[in-house]
Design an enzyme around this catalytic site. Structure first.
Site, PDB file in Angstrom:
ATOM      1  N   HIS A   1      48.870  43.663  43.157  1.00 53.42           N
ATOM      2  CA  HIS A   1      49.592  43.014  42.059  1.00 53.42           C
ATOM      3  C   HIS A   1      50.447  41.833  42.510  1.00 53.42           C
ATOM      4  O   HIS A   1      50.591  40.855  41.785  1.00 53.42           O
ATOM      5  CB  HIS A   1      50.477  44.051  41.370  1.00 53.42           C
ATOM      6  CG  HIS A   1      51.252  43.508  40.213  1.00 53.42           C
ATOM      7  ND1 HIS A   1      50.629  43.029  39.066  1.00 53.42           N
ATOM      8  CD2 HIS A   1      52.592  43.341  40.009  1.00 53.42           C
ATOM      9  CE1 HIS A   1      51.560  42.613  38.205  1.00 53.42           C
ATOM     10  NE2 HIS A   1      52.745  42.790  38.762  1.00 53.42           N
TER      11      HIS A   1
ATOM     12  N   ASP B   1      53.075  37.990  36.395  1.00 51.21           N
ATOM     13  CA  ASP B   1      53.450  39.219  35.699  1.00 51.21           C
ATOM     14  C   ASP B   1      54.106  38.840  34.358  1.00 51.21           C
ATOM     15  O   ASP B   1      53.544  38.070  33.580  1.00 51.21           O
ATOM     16  CB  ASP B   1      54.364  40.039  36.618  1.00 51.21           C
ATOM     17  CG  ASP B   1      54.762  41.401  36.113  1.00 51.21           C
ATOM     18  OD1 ASP B   1      53.956  42.341  36.216  1.00 51.21           O
ATOM     19  OD2 ASP B   1      55.901  41.537  35.613  1.00 51.21           O
TER      20      ASP B   1
END
Length: 319
Positions: free
Chosen positions: A293, A111
């Site tokens: 994610h 991320d």
């Protein structure tokens, strides 16, 4: 945070002064001193995100250094927004290498941590011998600053833009109930949904009916909740508030990543995969896992296998 709040045998932290701040750093595998790997978390995350990777990396022969980066955990949280720009964030990592006496290391980022690691390879290429990025591919620096581009294409409610145009609003919502926000955000098996109106992270923080299944156990969620109840979310959000500044700070850097890289995507991640990654990262291997994610937390064994296999291949090719 002490061992009582780390039920998965996470290392004890050390507070280290670097680059004008103090970072809470978790280390493991000191006996593997010559093979350092630095793990860089994203938002809203902690070094603890790597709890399933640390033992596997140590067992594979690596020394692991996992900081709570500035703004997170018990690391420093400067008040000035510009204290979270990409020069400061990459400077912290360079200073960590200096502290431990390493000329370079392999960096793994997820991320926002991936964005920091990609940027580190551009700003301090001599300090990086390899890159592993999860979720976020290399972000090409186009002709328009990133936030301006996002606002034009995705609108003012897009969370990157909202964080910048309405400072303090999201921070207050997240801070009001960290446990609910984190539990609602850390999900697996979420159905693929079309974009919804409004600021998605604020809606996530407020919803009473999150989709999918919880990713974190109660004890794991407790680690996150305790940390963010203490730190708040503003430090991490301030990383977003420097995205255009990063666009300017990277202007003079060679945009081609020269280091070997592994890019790990989640097939159900909302973050888009790069169509032409090898144009800017010529020595890259790309793989996808059946994940959303939070790739390394959703699929820890597969992630560990992919990482260690790639690391060993790099060592073999280096001779």
């Amino acid at each position: 945070m002490n061992s009582a709040t780390h039920p998965i045998s996470f290392p004890e932290p050390t507070i280290i002064a670097v680059n004008g701040v103090e970072l809470e750093v978790f280390e493991a595998g000191r006996h593997n001193a010559g093979r350092p790997i630095v793990l860089c978390h994203g938002f809203p995350d902690l070094a603890y995100t790597w709890r399933n990777q640390v033992p596997a990396l140590v067992a594979a022969g690596y020394r692991v250094i996992a900081p709570n980066q500035r703004g997170y955990g018990n690391s420093s949280r400067p008040a000035e927004v510009v204290a979270y720009d990409i020069e400061h964030l990459t400077g912290d990592l360079v200073a960590l290498l200096d502290h431990f006496g390493y000329a370079d290391a392999t960096f793994i980022g997820h991320d926002w941590g991936a964005f920091v690691v990609w940027s580190l390879t551009l700003l301090h290429p001599e300090r990086v011998n390899g890159v592993i990025a999860l979720s976020l591919p290399y972000l090409v620096r186009g002709d328009v600053p990133w936030l301006d581009f996002m606002e034009a294409v995705l609108g003012s409610d897009y969370y990157f833009v909202h964080f910048n145009r309405k400072p303090g609003v999201a921070d207050a919502v997240f801070d009001a109930d960290p446990a609910r926000f984190l539990n609602n955000l850390y999900r697996r098996n979420e159905p693929v949904m079309p974009p919804q109106p409004g600021m998605v992270l604020i809606e996530t923080a407020r919803t009473e009916t999150p989709s999918g299944d919880p990713l974190l156990s109660e004890s794991e969620l407790s680690v996150y909740t305790t940390a963010f109840e203490s730190s708040g979310f503003t430090g991490g959000i301030n990383w977003y508030r420097n995205l255009n500044r990063a666009w300017h700070q990277l202007a003079d850097a060679d945009p081609i990543v020269q280091q070997p890289a592994l890019m790990i995507y989640g097939e159900r991640d909302a973050v888009a995969q790069a169509e032409h990654l090898a144009t800017f990262v010529p020595d890259v291997e790309e793989i996808s896992l059946d994940s959303g994610h939070w790739i390394h937390q959703e699929r820890p064994e597969e992630t560990n296998r992919a990482i260690v296999t790639w690391l060993k291949a790099q060592e073999a090719s280096a001779g």
